[in-house]
Motif scaffolding. Structure first.
Motif, PDB file in Angstrom:
ATOM      1  N   LEU A   1       7.156  -9.721  -3.669  1.00 59.24           N
ATOM      2  CA  LEU A   1       7.003  -8.566  -2.778  1.00 59.24           C
ATOM      3  C   LEU A   1       6.235  -7.508  -3.552  1.00 59.24           C
ATOM      4  O   LEU A   1       6.539  -7.249  -4.720  1.00 59.24           O
ATOM      5  CB  LEU A   1       8.381  -8.031  -2.355  1.00 59.24           C
ATOM      6  CG  LEU A   1       8.399  -6.789  -1.459  1.00 59.24           C
ATOM      7  CD1 LEU A   1       7.816  -7.096  -0.084  1.00 59.24           C
ATOM      8  CD2 LEU A   1       9.828  -6.262  -1.302  1.00 59.24           C
ATOM      9  N   ARG A   2       5.241  -6.905  -2.923  1.00 59.31           N
ATOM     10  CA  ARG A   2       4.411  -5.950  -3.667  1.00 59.31           C
ATOM     11  C   ARG A   2       4.622  -4.500  -3.258  1.00 59.31           C
ATOM     12  O   ARG A   2       4.071  -3.601  -3.893  1.00 59.31           O
ATOM     13  CB  ARG A   2       2.935  -6.306  -3.510  1.00 59.31           C
ATOM     14  CG  ARG A   2       2.430  -6.325  -2.078  1.00 59.31           C
ATOM     15  CD  ARG A   2       0.947  -6.622  -2.012  1.00 59.31           C
ATOM     16  NE  ARG A   2       0.478  -6.769  -0.640  1.00 59.31           N
ATOM     17  CZ  ARG A   2      -0.794  -6.824  -0.294  1.00 59.31           C
ATOM     18  NH1 ARG A   2      -1.718  -6.742  -1.220  1.00 59.31           N
ATOM     19  NH2 ARG A   2      -1.149  -6.964   0.970  1.00 59.31           N
ATOM     20  N   TYR A   3       5.391  -4.255  -2.213  1.00 56.24           N
ATOM     21  CA  TYR A   3       5.541  -2.886  -1.721  1.00 56.24           C
ATOM     22  C   TYR A   3       6.881  -2.295  -2.154  1.00 56.24           C
ATOM     23  O   TYR A   3       7.935  -2.650  -1.609  1.00 56.24           O
ATOM     24  CB  TYR A   3       5.423  -2.843  -0.196  1.00 56.24           C
ATOM     25  CG  TYR A   3       4.038  -3.169   0.308  1.00 56.24           C
ATOM     26  CD1 TYR A   3       2.999  -2.252   0.168  1.00 56.24           C
ATOM     27  CD2 TYR A   3       3.764  -4.394   0.909  1.00 56.24           C
ATOM     28  CE1 TYR A   3       1.722  -2.544   0.615  1.00 56.24           C
ATOM     29  CE2 TYR A   3       2.492  -4.695   1.367  1.00 56.24           C
ATOM     30  CZ  TYR A   3       1.475  -3.763   1.212  1.00 56.24           C
ATOM     31  OH  TYR A   3       0.210  -4.057   1.658  1.00 56.24           O
ATOM     32  N   ALA A   4       6.827  -1.365  -3.100  1.00 60.76           N
ATOM     33  CA  ALA A   4       8.052  -0.684  -3.537  1.00 60.76           C
ATOM     34  C   ALA A   4       8.624   0.200  -2.434  1.00 60.76           C
ATOM     35  O   ALA A   4       9.789   0.599  -2.500  1.00 60.76           O
ATOM     36  CB  ALA A   4       7.759   0.159  -4.780  1.00 60.76           C
ATOM     37  N   GLU A   5       7.824   0.490  -1.425  1.00 65.31           N
ATOM     38  CA  GLU A   5       8.311   1.305  -0.303  1.00 65.31           C
ATOM     39  C   GLU A   5       9.439   0.612   0.460  1.00 65.31           C
ATOM     40  O   GLU A   5      10.202   1.261   1.181  1.00 65.31           O
ATOM     41  CB  GLU A   5       7.165   1.618   0.655  1.00 65.31           C
ATOM     42  CG  GLU A   5       6.148   2.585   0.072  1.00 65.31           C
ATOM     43  CD  GLU A   5       4.887   2.660   0.902  1.00 65.31           C
ATOM     44  OE1 GLU A   5       4.969   3.151   2.039  1.00 65.31           O
ATOM     45  OE2 GLU A   5       3.835   2.219   0.424  1.00 65.31           O
ATOM     46  N   ALA A   6       9.544  -0.700   0.294  1.00 60.52           N
ATOM     47  CA  ALA A   6      10.638  -1.434   0.937  1.00 60.52           C
ATOM     48  C   ALA A   6      11.994  -1.027   0.370  1.00 60.52           C
ATOM     49  O   ALA A   6      13.035  -1.303   0.974  1.00 60.52           O
ATOM     50  CB  ALA A   6      10.432  -2.934   0.771  1.00 60.52           C
ATOM     51  N   LEU A   7      11.995  -0.353  -0.785  1.00 59.76           N
ATOM     52  CA  LEU A   7      13.245   0.124  -1.382  1.00 59.76           C
ATOM     53  C   LEU A   7      13.807   1.343  -0.660  1.00 59.76           C
ATOM     54  O   LEU A   7      14.941   1.745  -0.911  1.00 59.76           O
ATOM     55  CB  LEU A   7      13.023   0.477  -2.857  1.00 59.76           C
ATOM     56  CG  LEU A   7      12.874  -0.699  -3.829  1.00 59.76           C
ATOM     57  CD1 LEU A   7      12.374  -0.208  -5.180  1.00 59.76           C
ATOM     58  CD2 LEU A   7      14.193  -1.440  -3.979  1.00 59.76           C
ATOM     59  N   SER A   8      13.029   1.934   0.217  1.00 61.17           N
ATOM     60  CA  SER A   8      13.471   3.131   0.935  1.00 61.17           C
ATOM     61  C   SER A   8      14.656   2.810   1.841  1.00 61.17           C
ATOM     62  O   SER A   8      14.574   1.931   2.705  1.00 61.17           O
ATOM     63  CB  SER A   8      12.318   3.696   1.769  1.00 61.17           C
ATOM     64  OG  SER A   8      12.793   4.630   2.713  1.00 61.17           O
ATOM     65  N   SER A   9      15.748   3.524   1.649  1.00 60.48           N
ATOM     66  CA  SER A   9      16.925   3.300   2.498  1.00 60.48           C
ATOM     67  C   SER A   9      16.622   3.657   3.950  1.00 60.48           C
ATOM     68  O   SER A   9      17.222   3.100   4.875  1.00 60.48           O
ATOM     69  CB  SER A   9      18.108   4.126   1.987  1.00 60.48           C
ATOM     70  OG  SER A   9      17.794   5.508   1.976  1.00 60.48           O
TER      71      SER A   9
END
Length: 523
Positions: A459-467
């Motif tokens: 997975l390349r998008y750290a934005e997926a960590l956004s709650s």
């Protein structure tokens, strides 16, 4: 700061100062709470929790303000601060209350004025990013306020406050609401709004939030943040040359204006100067070395282990994404269409519309998309992309022009983090969700799953960590029936996953499965 700023502006222009619905959090701040109260704030609970007496007293207080004309009432339609700088789904409680005197014939009309406030640099940018990563929000306190005063020595750029066109509730309700129903019950007796009223208030709320979005003044940094994030996600090692970034920003400036953006770009200054000034203001998020610009991820990484380094870098990514999100409303509908074209099996207009309808429905918890306006949004997206020269739509086909590839690539990249974020949540629910998974356990568990995939590079998008993204994706799956929340018994609050349906939705998001036929688009 928002409501004090509003009061200051109104005072400066010798206008009536409002009474302000403020969260109870501020009341506990010694001295500050009392100062806010004297500035017009009245403190309310975040949630009434079924307390009928509290609701009755509170609603009567607000209605009295309106009926007597004592003061304008200022409230925040979204109910809370957005940690992502995206507009939140409007809360209807206060809007219901302020519309009630008109609906019951106690006042001739109620005027609603949407106000948009945009900050060039957000004071709490890293704080909000850490909250999205699971770090608890620090409690507001007077001591904390004084300890944080050193940040005021930094440059935060400009603030734009835009007062939109006043909206008459009488004109909104004309032909839509039958007010005669309120004559059957004495006015002092509270009554639950019917379906017609709920639909009217909900529709009005979405219209007001859309008006706020359209009146948001965007600064050049918003465009630069979008470009820097995309360049980072596309794996540009060593960053982007400053000249190339400037060229991209000028191109995006023209595109955003064609899409209706309210952009404040200093026309008297050379583009290179505008870009350099914006980068300088946000030097905590960017790194400039040897004429190349990139996100300041190396500096943010620190000396910890891989997971700690990843989370520190995610703070920078999420902070930058919060600025990009300010422009999402400009590109959202064209981006949904671009993504629909990319995931459709053909360029047939009906198939593209089906994909657009599916994506719009899937992301309706993520973005402000007015209920029941799918066809209008599709037509608007088509119009804008034809206007920009990206598409041609002869008869029953949707064709990409030669110059349109760059535009569509940018638009699909804007939604890619959300698309992959929803897909990875679906994957988690199919692969690792247990039978006893609860709402409370969901976010920490899915965050752990995402961290694992980010560290392995799948997975390349750290934005997926956004709650925020994780909760919105769960809300979408609950709404679509792919996940069910148990409401009673020993398993109350447990999430029951229909893995077949969740897996199907993940595949459809990735363009592996055709979308179901939606209502025909009027083109």
């Amino acid at each position: 700061m928002d409501f004090l700023l509003m009061s200051y502006i109104l005072y400066t222009y010798d206008l009536a100062l409002p009474v302000i619905a403020a969260g109870m959090d501020f009341m506990g701040m010694r001295f500050v709470g009392e100062m806010l109260r004297m500035s017009g704030a009245f403190f309310i609970r975040r949630s009434f929790g079924g307390d009928k007496l509290y609701w009755a007293v509170f609603s009567e207080y607000v209605r009295t303000m309106l009926k007597t004309g004592f003061a304008p009432v200022e409230f925040f339609l979204e109910g809370t601060r957005s940690r992502t700088a995206k507009s939140l789904t409007p809360k209807l409680g206060l809007l219901n209350i302020v519309m009630d005197p008109f609906l019951k014939g106690e006042v001739f009309d109620v005027t609603l004025v949407p106000v948009s406030i945009s900050y060039e640099r957000i004071l709490e940018e890293s704080l909000y990013a850490r909250e999205l990563l699971g770090v608890p929000k620090p409690k507001e306190s007077t001591s904390g306020l004084f300890k944080a005063r050193k940040v005021l020595s930094e440059d935060y750029g400009s603030i734009h406050v835009y007062f939109g066109q006043p909206v008459s509730v009488r004109s909104l309700a004309e032909g839509r609401v039958n007010r005669c129903q309120f004559n059957l019950t004495p006015r002092h007796i509270p009554q639950r709004p019917g379906e017609e009223i709920n639909h009217f208030v909900n529709d009005s709320a979405f219209r007001l939030v859309r008006a706020q979005e359209e009146n948001m003044v965007l600064k050049p940094w918003v465009l630069l943040a979008s470009l820097l994030l995309q360049n980072h996600h596309h794996g540009q090692k060593g960053g982007t040359a400053l000249e190339e970034l400037t060229e991209q920003a000028v191109w995006l400036k023209d595109l955003s204006r064609q899409c209706g953006a309210f952009l404040h770009w200093p026309e008297h200054a050379p583009p290179s100067e505008v870009v350099s000034s914006s980068l300088s203001l946000h030097q905590g998020l960017v790194s400039i070395s040897e004429g190349r610009v990139q996100l300041a991820l190396e500096q943010a990484g620190g000396q910890g282990g891989p997971e700690e380094k990843l989370l520190n870098q995610a703070v920078v990514v999420l902070s930058c994404a919060s600025y990009r999100n300010q422009a999402l409303h400009v590109f959202l509908r064209p981006a949904l269409l671009a993504l629909a074209i990319a995931t459709s099996s053909s360029n047939n207009r009906q198939e593209v519309y089906n994909s657009f309808s599916f994506l719009r429905n899937m992301f309706s918890n993520e973005f402000i998309l007015c209920p029941g306006a799918t066809v209008q949004d599709f037509e608007e997206a088509c119009y804008l992309l034809v206007k920009t020269g990206a598409l041609q739509i002869p008869q029953q086909e949707v064709l990409i022009t030669e110059r349109g590839h760059r535009t569509l690539a940018f638009l699909t990249s804007i939604l890619d983090p959300f698309l992959q974020g929803y897909q990875v949540v679906c994957r988690f629910l199919c692969e690792e969700a247990t039978e006893a998974l609860t709402d409370k356990q969901f976010v920490p568990a899915v965050r752990k799953f995402i961290i694992k995939h980010l560290l392995t590079g799948t997975l390349r998008y750290a934005e997926a960590l956004s709650s925020d993204l994780q909760k919105n994706s769960l809300a979408a799956l609950l709404r679509l029936g792919a996940v069910r929340r148990v409401k009673g018994g020993a398993e109350q609050g447990t999430l029951k996953v229909n893995k077949v349906m969740v897996n199907s939705l993940e595949d459809t998001l990735g363009g592996k499965l055709p979308t179901q036929k939606a209502a025909a688009a009027r083109l």
